[in-house]
Design a protein around this motif. Sequence first.
Motif, mmCIF file in Angstrom:
data_model
loop_
_atom_site.group_PDB
_atom_site.id
_atom_site.type_symbol
_atom_site.label_atom_id
_atom_site.label_comp_id
_atom_site.label_asym_id
_atom_site.label_seq_id
_atom_site.Cartn_x
_atom_site.Cartn_y
_atom_site.Cartn_z
ATOM 1 N N GLY A 1 0.984 -1.283 0.376
ATOM 2 C CA GLY A 1 0.022 0.305 0.369
ATOM 3 C C GLY A 1 0.595 1.284 0.004
ATOM 4 O O GLY A 1 0.261 2.613 -0.699
ATOM 5 N N GLY A 2 2.246 1.275 -0.038
ATOM 6 C CA GLY A 2 2.230 2.319 -0.010
ATOM 7 C C GLY A 2 2.625 2.964 1.659
ATOM 8 O O GLY A 2 1.698 3.031 2.351
ATOM 9 N N GLY A 3 4.305 3.957 1.914
ATOM 10 C CA GLY A 3 4.047 4.839 2.928
ATOM 11 C C GLY A 3 5.324 5.381 2.424
ATOM 12 O O GLY A 3 4.863 6.815 2.471
ATOM 13 N N ILE A 4 6.586 5.133 3.351
ATOM 14 C CA ILE A 4 7.300 6.460 2.816
ATOM 15 C C ILE A 4 7.586 6.182 1.202
ATOM 16 O O ILE A 4 8.041 6.396 0.569
ATOM 17 C CB ILE A 4 9.231 5.653 3.390
ATOM 18 C CG1 ILE A 4 8.538 6.055 4.488
ATOM 19 C CG2 ILE A 4 9.984 6.786 3.058
ATOM 20 C CD1 ILE A 4 10.258 5.544 5.808
ATOM 21 N N GLY A 5 7.792 4.383 0.208
ATOM 22 C CA GLY A 5 7.475 4.347 -1.208
ATOM 23 C C GLY A 5 6.136 4.782 -1.127
ATOM 24 O O GLY A 5 5.523 4.363 -0.479
ATOM 25 N N PRO A 6 6.141 4.288 -2.687
ATOM 26 C CA PRO A 6 4.742 4.816 -3.129
ATOM 27 C C PRO A 6 4.070 3.536 -3.047
ATOM 28 O O PRO A 6 4.781 1.693 -3.170
ATOM 29 C CB PRO A 6 5.657 4.814 -5.106
ATOM 30 C CG PRO A 6 6.716 4.334 -5.869
ATOM 31 C CD PRO A 6 7.622 4.685 -3.503
ATOM 32 N N ASN A 7 3.046 3.996 -3.275
ATOM 33 C CA ASN A 7 1.617 2.947 -3.246
ATOM 34 C C ASN A 7 2.000 1.510 -4.760
ATOM 35 O O ASN A 7 2.373 2.103 -5.926
ATOM 36 C CB ASN A 7 0.580 2.912 -3.969
ATOM 37 C CG ASN A 7 -0.734 1.871 -3.759
ATOM 38 O OD1 ASN A 7 -0.443 0.875 -3.866
ATOM 39 N ND2 ASN A 7 -1.518 2.577 -3.098
ATOM 40 N N LEU A 8 2.551 0.306 -4.570
ATOM 41 C CA LEU A 8 2.901 -0.834 -5.404
ATOM 42 C C LEU A 8 2.212 -1.389 -6.192
ATOM 43 O O LEU A 8 2.120 -2.119 -6.881
ATOM 44 C CB LEU A 8 3.870 -1.444 -5.428
ATOM 45 C CG LEU A 8 5.272 -0.841 -4.631
ATOM 46 C CD1 LEU A 8 5.968 -1.626 -4.617
ATOM 47 C CD2 LEU A 8 5.955 0.220 -5.625
ATOM 48 N N THR A 9 -0.049 -1.692 -5.577
ATOM 49 C CA THR A 9 -1.028 -1.977 -6.431
ATOM 50 C C THR A 9 -1.306 -1.269 -7.007
ATOM 51 O O THR A 9 -2.591 -1.696 -8.226
ATOM 52 C CB THR A 9 -1.922 -2.182 -5.028
ATOM 53 O OG1 THR A 9 -2.081 -1.116 -4.292
ATOM 54 C CG2 THR A 9 -0.548 -3.158 -3.657
#
Length: 212
Positions: free
Chosen positions: A136-144
Amino acid sequence: MSNNELSFWKRIIKSLTKANELGQEEDIMTDHDYDGIRELDNVLPPWWLYGFYITIAISIYYTIMVFADPENYNQENEYVAEVATAKAEIEQYKKDHPELYDDANLVALTDPADIAKGKELFASKTCTACHLADGGGGIGPNLTDENWILGGGFKNIFNIISKGGRPGKGMIAWEGTINQKERQQLTSYILTLKGTTPANPKAPEGDVWKGE
Ligand code: HEC
């Protein structure tokens, strides 16, 4: 061992050490006395002395050769030559193992075992710290989602995992620590996240990816 052999070895040891008989110690005792510790005036043991002479001979040989043949007796040239040899060996190894190094022909894996391995790596290689376990992402982007900052699809995703994201963003290059097969498994796993609904999806970043 027969007595003869024994005395033969004894003679060799004796000639290599020239040790004095214990009974003679008083004769070679020096008058040095440090808190009761006294010093014997033994000769240098020949085995050691010959070793010393050999190192002197070698050093003379090398000193002469460094001036006589500076091309071959030159640390820098030796280093350069060794690095060149090692590089050639690496290239050869890469050629012999295209499955490990040639990224050009890689495709997404579909075997459930590979996807499962990818999922496992996603957690064990700390990707989850920034992208969360469900992608779902946090520091990094959402991968879904459909949006990709650096392009979606197998090739782009594999590439960013290998080479890292934009400088300073926090996504490092993983090719030094995660081997090709594992990066392929990670990429294949990430592709399966598309369309899943994470608990806390991060807002889309980048453009909608329409390609493969
Ligand atoms: C320290 C945090 C962090 C870790 C750990 C991390 N990432 Fe990233 N990741 C990011 C950031 C930040 C970006 C966005 C990079 C950019 O904007 O250039 C990113 C981008 C990505 C992208 C591209 C997303 C897009 O929209 O283009 C993928 C794929 C990715 N990471 C996979 C992984 C994988 C696989 C791992 C584990 C091997 C991992 N990340 C570990 C922070 C991280």
